[in-house]
Design an enzyme around this catalytic site. Structure first.
Site, PDB file in Angstrom:
ATOM      1  N   CYS A  94       0.918  -1.137   0.122  1.00 13.99           N
ATOM      2  CA  CYS A  94       0.061   0.176  -0.110  1.00 13.99           C
ATOM      3  C   CYS A  94       0.952   1.376  -0.031  1.00 13.99           C
ATOM      4  CB  CYS A  94      -0.914   0.097   1.113  1.00 13.99           C
ATOM      5  SG  CYS A  94      -1.821  -1.389   1.447  1.00 13.99           S
ATOM      6  N   LYS A 115       7.352  -9.733 -19.327  1.00 10.80           N
ATOM      7  CA  LYS A 115       7.016  -8.368 -19.738  1.00 10.80           C
ATOM      8  C   LYS A 115       5.638  -8.610 -20.402  1.00 10.80           C
ATOM      9  CE  LYS A 115       9.168  -6.771 -18.151  1.00 10.80           C
ATOM     10  NZ  LYS A 115       9.329  -6.273 -16.520  1.00 10.80           N
TER      11      LYS A 115
END
Lengths: 396, 601
Positions: free
Chosen positions: B2, B478
């Site tokens: 967070c 990726k």
């Protein structure tokens, strides 16, 4: 009048600067050790402009990656001009940014904060447009201007006759009322120049003011302008690197061998390496990560990022783009040259012009004024007399 | 994982400052967000979803002037992303608001105790125990600062906490194994998970250490240690500027960061060579000898960088192995005498990697962090730290930091192993050339055209050998991260031992072949294998070998030093992934289910 916002026109390729502009727009070409556009932005920031808009187009990522969202803590906003249809068309790409009077500056010319100040100060509430004018023998190279007092009575983008004495510096202050007229103005051959709009405004009877300015001004239009501009920037001291002795600017992270010689004015950029016995300067700009090997000579030249000059090579009056390789003992001796740009031949002082990643083989010799395309490879020992296209190989 | 932010001293602008901070922290998680404005009373607003949902809820509302504000952008660990589970959390009386990053491991026991005392919980989160505990101390007549400290004493786990109490113009913060930094402005102060959250307002930063508590109000700040003892903290000025955190006209952070690679790599080597002597001189590594053996611990993209580092160490004659940090932390390999354990972590806060490094340190290994963040937990906890100097990376999919990691690993291996001046000169030359070679790829790439030809398939394979094997893995990672399409990377020689069964006319195979040595030739043999099954082949090659004869499409890269060729070749894979994801309209900078730095195990 006080002006807070500027629009910088930096979308153009600069066809007359090919092949140097194959991979980047003209405002990103190096003068001394920085892109031309940096000097433009410096002038704006120094003149107190808070909000800067840049119109980008051709190879826009080069400008955006270099500058990011702010310059010297002033926010930069980018506006993309999809097709490069002239400076007037470019300005319209930033129309959202214009609610009050704004400055408009070309991104391909070095100007001073003084020039910007003069235009801002001269621009009055009743002026639809104010432009900086200066005296220049060759006004024909630029846009020419005729004044009556401080009123612009004639503006010619590409004058055919050499009878003009004043030229348009390319720094403008405009009133927002200028834009609707610019939109409807007619240009030549599908292109809309800013000057077309100014001519239309004047025709309508609005006042267009000309403010005479002086100070360092230089437009980058041809390859030989880059070494010449580097000379004047070095002379004026507008260099970021640290001045270690008068006229000698060396970045802290650069390495200069004890037995190398730096003749000022000269600038050596970050992480550059000047090997023993090399002689650099006067009037040379050595870019970031450049290597000048032992006993090489570099004079009145601009070397961009990552260039490598081989041992005993000689570069005079030359321009080398990114990561150009000059072989051992190769030479571009410079001097007066016949330079072929498109179908015209110009007599100018110019050595070799090497676009990004061109390779000149060991011992090769470049006749003054030859342009070598990006990625081209010239074999060792060749004497180069003609321009070389992109990615071509010239065999010995 | 967070992001938290607190702001002090902004009066009527407090809400804007907090929301701006949250925007730059969104890369840490973005499934819900909330703010609390403190002062005489406490106002709390929180919403499930992206920050925009919170902005919408706050639009048009008037909050007046507030001495303090806190905010949070969440990534769910306990409980689903809902309004109730979003932070800040408050106590029953609505006097205390808390934002938290990390995991409170003993929360269940604390919650049971509180519930037994009649406290009603309104969320499923571990965090909610914190405001209730503070609230109880306050109810007992304890002052707010002491209540905060006593509460923190009862917590176990990893946490960065910022709390505010109604009627008190101060913020209280602390950290344990989760990041928290203090920003020192002019009459204004900030507490945040990382520096960019307040970079537009100040560059002066204090990095807090584990167990320290910071108390901030408009007049200043104090830091104290676990025993309430005052601690002298150094204020450092970061050289990053806010500009580097904006998108600067690009459509996505990812493509911006891809284009920043030449500059990032120049920064990564700046001042780290003695060219004339032919030596690598990395200040951080001075005095380090050659290790007897090297273990790399890392996760995700950093793990692929670690595999590359292993290859470099082995070529230099030092035994080395790479381990997934989450595995190593719980089942470490034996650390030999004089062994070195290297944690590769972009953020320096990756919980799995930190745990593995701590485990290694506990077993007596010397530890080194290879990280992008000066002042990060990994950098401060390890014996040594090597900074990759990539600048902030906001796109969740790592691009420039991977390239910077590979460059830094070359510097590491060259610094701690033995080589001749000529070999070193050759490497220096290669590292100086890499940025230019990447610029050439960016200038000339055909990735977008290749994507147009193959982008609509549903399964993609990436193969490579030797130093190119990690690049194949990274190319596939990726690709799957941002396109959501199935992609796998394989060691080229491993195809025929299983994965070849998956290869059909519908599965494009990206092969990376650089140079023309035995490895290249063998990889070309593998290319022929997939070609024979009708798979479209895209070769990433420097043109040295004849792989282009067997490929349907070629993505050119300039010929480079064999060690640095993978760094350049990888850029083509970044561009392939980017353009594919862009065509598919994916959320490129914030792919679903992923967050930038994973600060939970």
């Amino acid at each position: 009048m006080s002006i807070n916002t500027a629009v910088v026109l930096a979308a153009g390729e600069g066809k007359r600067l090919r092949p140097l502009t194959t991979n980047r727009p003209k405002p990103m070409l190096p003068a001394a050790n920085r892109p031309v556009l940096e000097y433009v932005l410096d002038a704006l920031v120094d003149a107190g402009i808070e909000d800067i808009h840049i119109v980008v187009g051709y190879r826009h990522e080069r400008i955006q990656s270099h500058f990011g969202p702010t310059y010297r803590d002033r926010p930069l906003t980018y506006h993309e001009q999809d097709k490069q249809l002239g400076s007037g068309h470019a300005l319209l790409a930033a129309r959202d940014a214009i609610s009050d009077d704004v400055l408009v500056v070309n991104g391909d010319e070095v100007v001073t904060a003084g020039i910007v100040d003069d235009v801002v100060d001269g621009h009055g509430a009743n002026d639809a447009c104010t432009l900086a004018v200066s005296e220049e023998e060759q006004a024909a190279r630029f846009g020419a201007v005729r004044l009556d007092g401080e009123t612009v009575v004639e503006l010619v983008e590409r004058p055919s006759e050499g009878t003009y004495r004043l030229f348009n510096v390319g720094v403008y202050a405009i009133d927002p009322s200028f834009l609707p007229l610019l939109e409807t103005a007619r240009g030549d051959a599908g292109e809309l120049a800013l000057t077309d709009g100014i001519a239309a405004v004047a025709e309508r009877g609005d006042h267009v003011r000309g403010v005479r300015v002086d100070g360092l001004y230089s437009k980058v239009a041809y390859p030989w302008d880059l070494p010449a501009l580097t000379v004047s920037l070095l002379a004026s001291g507008r260099i970021d690197e640290r001045e270690t002795e008068p006229g000698v600017y060396v970045a802290d992270s650069a390495t200069v061998a004890d037995s190398a010689t730096l003749y000022g004015p000269v600038v050596v950029g970050e992480d550059a390496l000047i090997e023993p016995g090399a002689v650099v300067g006067p009037d040379a700009a050595i870019g970031r990560n450049v290597t000048v090997e032992s006993s090489a000579v570099v004079r009145r030249s601009v070397l961009d990022v990552g260039v490598r000059v081989g041992a005993n090579a000689t570069l005079v009056d030359s321009v080398a783009g990114e990561a150009v390789r000059i072989g051992v003992g190769a030479a571009a001796p410079g001097g007066m040259a016949e330079v072929r740009i498109g179908d015209r031949v110009h007599d100018e002082r110019l050595g070799g012009v090497f676009a990004d990643r061109a390779e000149l083989g060991g011992g090769a010799t470049v006749t003054p004024g030859v342009l070598v395309g990006p990625g081209a490879v010239v074999d060792p020992g060749v004497t180069l007399r003609r321009n070389v296209p992109e990615d071509a190989e010239v065999r010995g | 994982m967070c992001g938290i932010i607190g702001a002090v001293g902004h009066g009527a602008d407090t809400l804007d400052v907090v929301l701006d901070g949250l925007e730059t922290l969104e890369y840490r998680g973005y499934d819900s967000a909330g703010v609390a404005l403190g002062g005489d009373t406490l106002r709390v607003e929180k919403r499930q979803g992206r920050l925009e949902a919170l902005r919408e809820a706050l639009r048009g509302r008037e909050f007046g002037s507030n001495p303090v504000g806190i905010g949070h952008t969440r990534w769910s660990t306990h409980g689903p992303p809902t309004d109730a589970n979003a932070h800040p959390h408050v106590d029953e009386a609505g006097r205390v608001a808390v934002v938290h990053n990390g995991i409170i491991e003993n929360y269940q026991r604390l919650r049971d105790d509180l519930e037994a005392d009649g406290v009603t919980f309104t969320s499923d989160t571990d965090t909610e125990v914190v405001p209730h505990l503070i609230g109880r101390f306050l109810a007992d007549g304890v002052d707010p600062e002491t209540a905060f400290r006593r509460t923190v004493d009862r917590l176990e786990g990893s946490y960065a906490l910022v709390a505010t109490v109604a009627g008190d113009p101060r913020l209280f913060g602390t950290r344990q194994d989760s990041p928290l930094v203090l920003g020192v402005g002019d009459g204004a102060y900030y507490l945040a998970s990382d520096v960019p959250a307040f970079l537009g307002r100040t560059r002066d930063v204090v990095y807090l250490d584990n167990g320290e508590t910071v108390v901030v109000d408009a007049n200043g700040w104090t830091v104290t240690g676990p025993e309430d003892d005052p601690v002298e903290k150094e204020v450092t000025t970061v050289s990053w500027s806010a500009e580097q955190t904006g998108k600067s006209g690009y459509e996505h952070f990812m493509i911006k960061e891809i284009h920043e690679q030449p500059d990032a790599l120049r920064q990564g080597i700046s001042g780290r060579f003695d060219d004339l002597a032919g030596r690598v001189t990395v200040e951080e590594l001075e005095g380090m000898g050659t290790p007897s053996e090297v273990h790399f611990v890392a996760c995700g993209t950093s793990y692929h960088a670690a595999l590359y580092g292993v290859e470099l160490f082995r070529q230099a004659g030092v035994p080395a192995g790479a381990f997934l940090a989450s595995e190593y932390a719980t089942g470490p390999a034996p650390v030999p005498t004089n062994g070195l354990v290297v944690g590769v972590t972009q953020s320096g806060e990756t919980a799995d990697t930190l745990a593995a490094l701590r485990e290694a340190a506990a077993r007596g290994a010397s530890t080194l962090a290879v990280t992008n963040v000066v002042g990060s937990t990994a950098a401060r906890e390890c014996d040594h730290a090597l900074f990759i100097r990539s600048g902030p990376e906001i796109g969740v999919a790592a691009t420039k930091t991977f390239s910077s990691q590979l460059t830094a690993l070359n510097l590491l291996v060259e610094s701690v192993t033995v080589s001749t001046a000529d070999q070193t000169r050759e490497l220096i030359d290669a590292l100086r050339t890499v940025p230019d070679d990447i610029q050439q790829v960016l200038d000339e790439t055909a990735a977008e055209r290749v994507v147009e030809a193959f982008g609509d398939r549903e399964s993609f394979f990436f193969i490579g050998r030797g130093v190119n094997y990690p690049v194949a893995l990274e190319g596939a990672l990726k690709f799957k991260e941002i396109t959501y399409e199935h992609a796998e990377g394989f060691a080229a020689g491993e195809l025929k031992h299983g994965p070849l069964a998956l290869v059909t006319e519908e599965t494009p195979v990206f092969a990376i072949v650089t140079g023309d040595d035995e490895r290249a030739r063998k990889t070309i043999g593998n290319v022929k294998e997939v070609e024979a099954r009708g798979a479209p082949v895209v070769a990433v090659t420097d043109g040295e070998s004849e792989v282009d004869r067997y490929a349907d499409h070629v993505l050119d890269v300039p010929a480079s030093h064999r060690r640095t060729a993978p760094v350049v070749a990888n850029v083509q894979f970044q561009l392939v992934a980017y353009h594919t994801a862009d065509r598919l309209g994916r959320s490129i900078d914030k792919p679903r289910n992923l967050a930038k730095s994973v600060t939970v195990e």
